[in-house]
Design an enzyme around this catalytic site. Structure first.
Site, PDB file in Angstrom:
ATOM      1  N   LEU A 211       3.165   8.547  -4.712  1.00  0.00           N
ATOM      2  CA  LEU A 211       2.220   7.700  -3.973  1.00  0.00           C
ATOM      3  C   LEU A 211       2.907   6.505  -3.327  1.00  0.00           C
ATOM      4  O   LEU A 211       2.534   6.059  -2.250  1.00  0.00           O
ATOM      5  CB  LEU A 211       1.116   7.209  -4.911  1.00  0.00           C
ATOM      6  CG  LEU A 211      -0.093   8.133  -5.035  1.00  0.00           C
ATOM      7  CD1 LEU A 211      -1.123   7.520  -5.964  1.00  0.00           C
ATOM      8  CD2 LEU A 211      -0.713   8.419  -3.673  1.00  0.00           C
ATOM      9  N   CYS A 212       3.936   5.974  -4.000  1.00  0.00           N
ATOM     10  CA  CYS A 212       4.583   4.775  -3.478  1.00  0.00           C
ATOM     11  C   CYS A 212       5.287   5.066  -2.166  1.00  0.00           C
ATOM     12  O   CYS A 212       5.307   4.240  -1.263  1.00  0.00           O
ATOM     13  CB  CYS A 212       5.577   4.228  -4.488  1.00  0.00           C
ATOM     14  SG  CYS A 212       6.817   5.431  -4.919  1.00  0.00           S
ATOM     15  N   THR A 213       5.847   6.271  -2.057  1.00  0.00           N
ATOM     16  CA  THR A 213       6.495   6.651  -0.806  1.00  0.00           C
ATOM     17  C   THR A 213       5.468   6.676   0.313  1.00  0.00           C
ATOM     18  O   THR A 213       5.706   6.162   1.407  1.00  0.00           O
ATOM     19  CB  THR A 213       7.145   8.041  -0.939  1.00  0.00           C
ATOM     20  OG1 THR A 213       8.107   7.994  -1.974  1.00  0.00           O
ATOM     21  CG2 THR A 213       7.818   8.458   0.347  1.00  0.00           C
TER      22      THR A 213
END
Ligand SMILES: [Zn+2]
Lengths: 450, 480
Positions: A211-213
């Site tokens: 998700l952070c990407t």
């Protein structure tokens, strides 16, 4: 009438060459002769699971191979994007149930065959439905569905006191799968060759982006699309679920993905790619499906008649660079939870059905929640539908020992949910239950099955 | 009519608009529409082939209904070609479907020029003599031929054409074109702008592995007399060297660098496969040469030796590389997804989170910029290579007296992007195969575990067809 009879027999001119003549590469119990074709047509019942790219081909090939009793099950309706390979469907069929149209089209052309369509989910049918078939042919595109049918077919398998599979309980499966120019076909004889679960490692886990990407460091077009789909949609449409089949929703995600890509200077976001990423579309072409289905249909014929040795046991096909095929003989996992003799549970005679269901949830090998319990075709407890739940609810407080007829050991089937890679999936498990302190089990001979 | 893009969506994802256009331009001729031929056409018609012509002189018999889905009871006694053609047309109205009710064998004898109008001929179940003749006709007319033969549970397929050149060969596994073994000046300059010796853990983790490898290779070469690691020992040492540069255990970019470190050591220059193609005599082009060979000539003449620095044109794309790790994710997600934020609030006060968020975000954007900038550097180099090759292609076209714009920019670009993967296939005449089989090759394959069964069947099928030619019937214990 005479004409009709002549037509029927001469229609099988070529099939008879396989069934009437002896050969050197035939199966173990092959007995050539006209009775073989009669038996094939009268008694052999095959279920085709899936009426998509593989299913359409399988139905045609099986009908042309002389099978007369076929069923097909599929929950999907026909879409325009099916028409480049699902040759039984026409533009005017779009929106109709696949199973029904496929069955009708094949019966129109091959008049000898009878195909019963089932327009429903595979989980909607009970075990008895599946047990009615001699062979199950799978034309599916999902791991979950394969896994489910596999567990159903393996649930019929019984073992003798020496832990050898009882031959008449083996429910053969033939499984095909394709992706673009590649495909596989395999023969599963539960208890003899590895089942789907024994070799589950053959299917690599799906790529998921962190998700952070997506949120902070998109690098590819796919990252931008998944950002719009998984993060931005929820932020903007609070509570409204994203529907991949709604083209307005898809357009919105596409537009957001383009904005995102522009912001980060990332090229390559197209509407087609957006659909592909969001719906996880697997590319598919007619010829790969035809090749794989033909292999599966032939294996089905070989299992039913013994006219030639069967595939042992996994064929991979790759038409990408030139053309390559390879047959690999995989081995069974002797500890397989699905095709093995079944997880052994030693129980007190006092355990109630409710306590038994709770135990399944906590058992480290099973971790099965919301279980329905089946014993010898009898529903002891059903989670759904509500009417069956109500009918079986009173059993919950009764001892399991009494419910299965006070025998010292037996097999019960439980159907519930397990957690596979963070995804809830329906799972059917076979259990061997043994009651403590009852004659016949004091020697701790725990191998015995049903 | 359905929107073709939707109808063909699942295949367009494989061969793209260009592949589809080629398919829609092709005209196919089928000889004999038994099950093998009919099924082949079915799969082409579904995909939207341009046109089909079915040639078969026989009438439908009841026995045909047991193996051919394109026929039904109403077909009995009628022309097989006509019935099969009608069913195929029903599958896709965008395809032009025609039939000729004549024996293929007779047409090969009497009307050989008929075949020159097709892109490709699919010949099924033909007798030996006709195959040999048809093959010669097709070679002369530059028509591709596929010969298919099925016999019970066995069969064979033989492709026959003079030459088949593939630009977009899309091989399954192919090493990316990062050029880490031979970085060009702009890539080196870019790497120099990034400092690897930062003590900031987050920044350290965010350097794409390509940059790490370019810089480390330079450092290594400085200490090793200008040489890159080449022996096993050196490669191992180089990996250790990379490992020594990590400052935390979970630096995925360094793990990727170590995994990809062999790319620094791969031999420079073009592959033997590409070498063979550019050394082919067909690369000496004249006005009759195909576009493919004109472009090969452009590669050969000077590009590789000059601007290419011994290499093929750069592909221009780079694989995705991770640059974030688990440690950071918790905080970043918290800021991106409100739900996660509320979950984290139980253990951190909101100010901390906001602070951490801004801090991490800065670095994240830095790393993203690194990646996108890196991508741009690769693209720029690929574009520059393309321009040089294009110029050479135009020069050659001029020299051989063709129109300067005879080959489109798109085609040259695609050629450059796939230069490392070019494939040239050549096939023997079927007559040569029949009359002078390469026996040592056959013997070798017969003893090869992977091929012995297939070669065994090949010999059997050949024997069966020779038997049929000599005795006018097929061998076997029983009739038929
Ligand atoms: Zn198993």
């Amino acid at each position: 009438m005479a004409d009709a009879a002549a037509l029927v027999s001469s229609r099988w001119r070529d099939l008879d060459k396989l069934l009437l003549r002896p050969g050197n590469l035939v199966g173990q119990n092959f007995e050539p002769g006209p009775e073989l074709r009669d038996d094939l047509q009268e008694y052999a019942k095959v279920l085709v699971v899936g009426a998509g790219g593989l299913g359409c081909e399988l139905l045609k090939d099986l009908a042309l191979s002389g099978f007369r009793n076929l069923d097909v099950i599929d929950m999907d309706r026909i879409e325009v994007s099916n028409l480049n390979r699902q040759f039984l469907f026409r533009l005017q069929d779009v929106g109709k149930p696949k199973a029904e149209v496929a069955a009708k089209r094949v019966m129109e052309r091959v008049t000898s065959v009878n195909i019963v369509p089932h327009f429903c989910r595979i989980e909607d049918k009970d075990l008895e439905f599946y047990n009615d078939f001699n062979i199950i042919a799978l034309g599916l595109d999902s791991i979950e569905a394969r896994s489910y049918i596999n567990s159903v077919a393996c649930s019929f398998l019984e073992y003798d006191s020496e832990d050898n599979p009882c031959e008449d309980t083996i429910k053969p499966m033939v499984d095909g799968g394709t992706e673009g120019f590649k495909g596989h076909a395999r023969v599963i004889l539960p208890g003899i060759t590895p089942c789907f679960e024994c070799t589950i490692w053959l299917f690599p886990p799906q790529v998921k982006f962190p998700l952070c990407t997506l949120a902070e460091t998109p690098r590819t077009a796919a990252h931008c699309i998944e950002y719009a789909h998984l993060i931005k949609w929820d932020e903007v449409h609070s509570g409204k679920a994203f529907d991949p089949d709604d083209s307005e929703h898809m357009q919105w995600v596409y537009a957001e993905a383009v904005k995102r890509a522009d912001l980060f200077g990332i090229p390559g976001v197209t509407y087609s790619l957006t659909q592909g990423v969001v719906k996880n579309i697997i590319p598919a072409i007619a010829s790969t499906n035809a090749i794989i289905s033909a292999a599966c249909a032939l294996e089905t014929l070989k299992i039913a008649t013994g006219c030639s040795k069967t595939l042992s046991n996994y064929l991979t096909y790759n038409g990408l660079e030139g053309l390559h095929t390879k047959v690999t003989e995989f081995v069974k996992d002797k500890d397989c939870l699905v095709c093995g003799p079944g997880v052994l549970l030693e129980l007190d005679t006092s355990i109630t059905l409710q306590e038994f269901i709770t135990l399944l949830e906590e058992h480290p090998k099973l971790l099965l929640s919301k279980a329905s319990v089946l014993h010898r075709k009898k529903n002891l407890y059903m989670q759904a539908p509500p009417i069956l739940e109500e009918m079986t609810r009173s059993n919950l407080s009764l001892p399991l020992f009494d419910l299965i007829g006070q025998v010292s050991k037996d097999v019960v089937h439980v159907n519930g949910m397990t957690n596979k890679n963070g995804k809830k999936t329906s799972s059917l498990r076979k259990l061997r239950v043994i009651f403590k302190g009852i004659d016949g089990v004091s020697d701790m001979d725990t191998a015995g099955g049903a | 009519m359905a929107e073709p893009k939707t109808k063909y969506d699942r295949q367009l994802r494989i061969w793209g608009e260009q592949g589809q256009a080629a398919l829609e331009k092709a005209s196919i001729c089928l000889l004999n529409c038994g099950p093998t031929g009919s099924e082949t056409l079915k799969n082409l018609v579904l995909g939207g082939i341009g046109s089909i012509t079915v040639i078969d002189g026989s009438k439908v018999e009841a026995g045909d209904l047991g193996n051919n889905f394109m026929l039904d009871e109403s077909s009995i006694g009628q022309s097989k070609a006509k019935c099969v053609c009608a069913f195929l047309q029903e599958l896709n109205d965008a395809v032009k479907a025609k039939f000729v009710e004549e024996s293929p064998e007779a047409l090969i004898e009497t009307n050989p020029s008929l075949f020159s109008q097709f892109t490709l001929v699919i010949a099924t179940q033909l007798v030996e003599a006709s195959v040999v003749k048809l093959d010669r006709i097709c070679r002369r007319g530059n028509v591709m031929l596929i010969f298919a033969r099925s016999y019970g549970l066995t069969g064979l397929v033989r492709i026959s054409l003079k030459e088949h050149n593939v630009v977009e060969s899309k091989p399954d596994h192919f090493l990316d074109d990062l050029r880490l073994n031979n970085p060009w000046p702009e890539l080196k300059q870019f790497a120099e702008t990034i400092d690897l010796n930062v003590t900031d853990l987050v920044a350290h983790k965010h350097t794409p592995y390509v940059v790490i490898l370019v810089k480390m290779a330079v450092e290594w070469a400085e200490r090793h007399g200008g040489c890159l690691p080449s022996t096993r020992e050196e490669k191992k040492e180089f990996k250790e060297f990379l490992k020594s540069k990590t400052i935390a255990l979970d630096e995925d970019n360094y793990k990727e660098a170590i995994e990809a470190s062999f790319k620094v050591s791969t031999p420079r220059g073009i592959s033997s496969n590409l070498r063979q193609i550019i050394d082919d005599s067909a690369a000496e082009v004249d006005s009759t040469s195909s576009d493919f060979w004109v472009m090969v000539a452009a590669l050969k003449v000077e590009f590789i030796a000059n601007e290419g620095d011994g290499e093929a044109p750069l592909e221009g794309s780079i694989p995705d590389m991770t640059s974030l790790t688990e440690l950071v994710t918790g905080f970043v997600i918290s800021s991106a997804v409100n739900l996660s934020r509320t979950l984290l609030l139980s253990s951190y006060d909101s100010e901390t989170i906001v602070l951490l968020y801004t801090y991490k975000t800065d670095h994240c954007q830095l790393s993203c910029r690194h990646y996108v900038n890196l991508q741009k550097i690769y693209q720029a180099k690929a574009e520059a290579d393309f321009l040089v090759v294009e110029q050479r292609v135009r020069n050659i076209l001029k020299r051989i007296g063709r129109d300067l714009d005879a080959i489109s920019k798109t085609n040259i670009k695609s050629f450059c992007r796939n230069a490392r993967k070019l494939t040239v296939c050549r096939y023997r005449l079927i007559e040569d195969e029949f009359n002078s089989p390469i026996l040592p090759e056959l013997l070798k394959l017969l003893t090869d575990e992977d091929y012995s069964v297939a070669v065994g069947f090949y010999i059997l099928l050949r024997a069966v067809d020779r038997f049929a030619t000599n005795y006018n019937r097929f061998p076997g214990l029983f009739n038929g």
